[in-house]
Design a protein around this motif. Sequence first.
Motif, mmCIF file in Angstrom:
data_model
loop_
_atom_site.group_PDB
_atom_site.id
_atom_site.type_symbol
_atom_site.label_atom_id
_atom_site.label_comp_id
_atom_site.label_asym_id
_atom_site.label_seq_id
_atom_site.Cartn_x
_atom_site.Cartn_y
_atom_site.Cartn_z
ATOM 1 N N THR A 219 0.827 -1.213 0.000
ATOM 2 C CA THR A 219 0.000 0.000 0.000
ATOM 3 C C THR A 219 0.858 1.258 0.000
ATOM 4 N N TYR A 220 1.920 1.239 0.780
ATOM 5 C CA TYR A 220 2.818 2.400 0.810
ATOM 6 C C TYR A 220 3.381 2.692 -0.577
ATOM 7 N N GLU A 221 3.849 1.648 -1.237
ATOM 8 C CA GLU A 221 4.431 1.834 -2.564
ATOM 9 C C GLU A 221 3.376 2.247 -3.592
ATOM 10 N N LEU A 222 2.180 1.678 -3.471
ATOM 11 C CA LEU A 222 1.090 2.022 -4.392
ATOM 12 C C LEU A 222 0.718 3.497 -4.271
ATOM 13 N N VAL A 223 0.559 3.976 -3.046
ATOM 14 C CA VAL A 223 0.193 5.381 -2.844
ATOM 15 C C VAL A 223 1.307 6.299 -3.335
ATOM 16 N N CYS A 224 2.558 5.931 -3.034
ATOM 17 C CA CYS A 224 3.678 6.744 -3.532
ATOM 18 C C CYS A 224 3.684 6.796 -5.058
ATOM 19 N N ARG A 225 3.417 5.657 -5.671
ATOM 20 C CA ARG A 225 3.400 5.602 -7.141
ATOM 21 C C ARG A 225 2.314 6.513 -7.698
ATOM 22 N N GLN A 226 1.133 6.474 -7.102
ATOM 23 C CA GLN A 226 0.035 7.294 -7.603
ATOM 24 C C GLN A 226 0.310 8.783 -7.393
ATOM 25 N N LEU A 227 0.899 9.128 -6.272
ATOM 26 C CA LEU A 227 1.230 10.531 -6.012
ATOM 27 C C LEU A 227 2.286 11.036 -6.988
ATOM 28 N N LEU A 228 3.244 10.191 -7.309
ATOM 29 C CA LEU A 228 4.269 10.580 -8.274
ATOM 30 C C LEU A 228 3.690 10.741 -9.670
ATOM 31 N N ALA A 252 6.804 15.977 2.564
ATOM 32 C CA ALA A 252 6.431 15.366 3.839
ATOM 33 C C ALA A 252 4.960 14.959 3.861
ATOM 34 N N GLY A 253 4.103 15.793 3.290
ATOM 35 C CA GLY A 253 2.675 15.469 3.282
ATOM 36 C C GLY A 253 2.382 14.191 2.527
ATOM 37 N N SER A 254 3.084 13.962 1.434
ATOM 38 C CA SER A 254 2.886 12.742 0.647
ATOM 39 C C SER A 254 3.353 11.512 1.413
ATOM 40 N N ILE A 255 4.497 11.630 2.095
ATOM 41 C CA ILE A 255 5.007 10.508 2.881
ATOM 42 C C ILE A 255 4.053 10.194 4.039
ATOM 43 N N VAL A 256 3.536 11.228 4.678
ATOM 44 C CA VAL A 256 2.566 11.034 5.766
ATOM 45 C C VAL A 256 1.327 10.308 5.251
ATOM 46 N N THR A 320 -7.793 1.085 16.893
ATOM 47 C CA THR A 320 -6.597 0.626 16.183
ATOM 48 C C THR A 320 -6.339 1.463 14.941
ATOM 49 N N LEU A 321 -7.395 1.765 14.198
ATOM 50 C CA LEU A 321 -7.233 2.576 12.990
ATOM 51 C C LEU A 321 -6.886 4.019 13.334
ATOM 52 N N VAL A 322 -7.406 4.507 14.463
ATOM 53 C CA VAL A 322 -7.075 5.862 14.910
ATOM 54 C C VAL A 322 -5.581 5.985 15.165
ATOM 55 N N ARG A 323 -4.982 4.965 15.786
ATOM 56 C CA ARG A 323 -3.552 5.034 16.075
ATOM 57 C C ARG A 323 -2.703 4.599 14.893
ATOM 58 N N ALA A 324 -3.275 3.801 13.982
ATOM 59 C CA ALA A 324 -2.491 3.273 12.865
ATOM 60 C C ALA A 324 -1.991 4.374 11.944
ATOM 61 N N PHE A 325 -2.838 5.344 11.646
ATOM 62 C CA PHE A 325 -2.442 6.373 10.681
ATOM 63 C C PHE A 325 -1.263 7.207 11.186
ATOM 64 N N PRO A 326 -1.367 7.856 12.353
ATOM 65 C CA PRO A 326 -0.232 8.684 12.793
ATOM 66 C C PRO A 326 1.017 7.871 13.117
ATOM 67 N N ALA A 327 0.852 6.690 13.689
ATOM 68 C CA ALA A 327 2.005 5.879 14.074
ATOM 69 C C ALA A 327 2.800 5.439 12.852
ATOM 70 N N ASN A 328 2.115 4.969 11.828
ATOM 71 C CA ASN A 328 2.810 4.499 10.631
ATOM 72 C C ASN A 328 3.308 5.654 9.771
ATOM 73 N N ALA A 329 2.598 6.763 9.806
ATOM 74 C CA ALA A 329 3.102 7.960 9.134
ATOM 75 C C ALA A 329 4.427 8.385 9.762
ATOM 76 N N ALA A 330 4.494 8.333 11.103
ATOM 77 C CA ALA A 330 5.727 8.686 11.807
ATOM 78 C C ALA A 330 6.852 7.723 11.458
ATOM 79 N N MET A 331 6.526 6.442 11.340
ATOM 80 C CA MET A 331 7.546 5.445 11.014
ATOM 81 C C MET A 331 8.156 5.687 9.635
ATOM 82 N N PHE A 332 7.298 5.843 8.637
ATOM 83 C CA PHE A 332 7.809 6.027 7.279
ATOM 84 C C PHE A 332 8.491 7.381 7.111
#
Length: 348
Positions: A219-228, A252-256, A320-332
């Motif tokens: 999913t990360y790679e797919l979203v990056c590909r579409q944004l590019l 930064a916004g795209s990575i988030v 879980t979904l509430v914490r998933a977005f900011p936590a994984n955004a911070a990781m990437f």
Amino acid sequence: MEGEIQGINELGVNTTHGAAKPRVKGVEDLVYGSLSGMMGKFVEYPFDTVKVRLQTSETKVFSGTFDCLAQTWRNEGFRGFYRGLTSPLVGAMAENAIAFYAYNRLQNVIRSATGTSAEAELSLPQLFVSGGLSGALCAFVISPVELVKCKLQVENVQGYGSSPSSAAEGAKAANKVRFTGPLSVVSHLVRTQGVAGIYKGITPTLARESLGVGFWFGTYELVCRQLLLLDRRTQTKDVVGAPKMSKSDLGAGSIVLAGGCAGVAYNITSYPIDVVKSFIQTADVRQSATHSGRPSILATIRDVHARGGIRAFYRGLGITLVRAFPANAAMFMTYEYLCRMSVGLRKT
């Protein structure tokens, strides 16, 4: 990946005339992955505590997410949300280090097996396979860590809700603990179940990580590909003959956005498996556990289903979904910008 993305480890800058792109080294994958895991764990852990307690407690204990938050705060205070953090913090650092390292190395294996050149992009299914295999490796590291974490998170909540008219009951239960920390859990498991006891729940953990991490990276790679692709279309209209863009050009916004979506995808696809895993790992500390010893996966699935049908497999998904977005955004974000800094330093 981008349209020209060569995988997360190839965080090159714009080049012309086919110049080779600087790449992140294996040791950097390990270091940056571990730091990104630490950052994400600090963000997500309070939400994870609530999630595990909702997953494994009887419905009479907590009426929902906000009730769990309120009872935890009332009975244990702020520290209650970070109970058992040490073990998963170390585990998250190790897990992410292995995940990023293995993911990038496995892409090279796939390229060799398929005869794909180092500069050619891999397909999304190939990236999913790379992610899934890296997740399988992570499972053997994270399973003992999550076993310890879940026991510490759950063992002191069984008295919550038993006397709604008296907060003293919950506070008393919060102070009745068997384990003093991660080492006491490990000691108890080895003493009572042998070394194999620390891998209780490995099968559902392996299934969850293989599926979830595949979707996480994919999913990360797919979203990056579409944004590019969107950026390139805009660039083509504005600048004739402009160089191609790579992932290092994303802001930064795209990575988030990409990282947050990756976290959501991971949890939505693997959550029912995670519920079964949590049930198995906390069976001996829950009053409601009906199977002694090592409960089977099928018996656990029946137990979960008996609590509320299909909905029981998704209890706690909201928090879980509430914490998933900011936590994984911070990781990437942490991983990507550390990689960019490394590449930039090597260019100077």
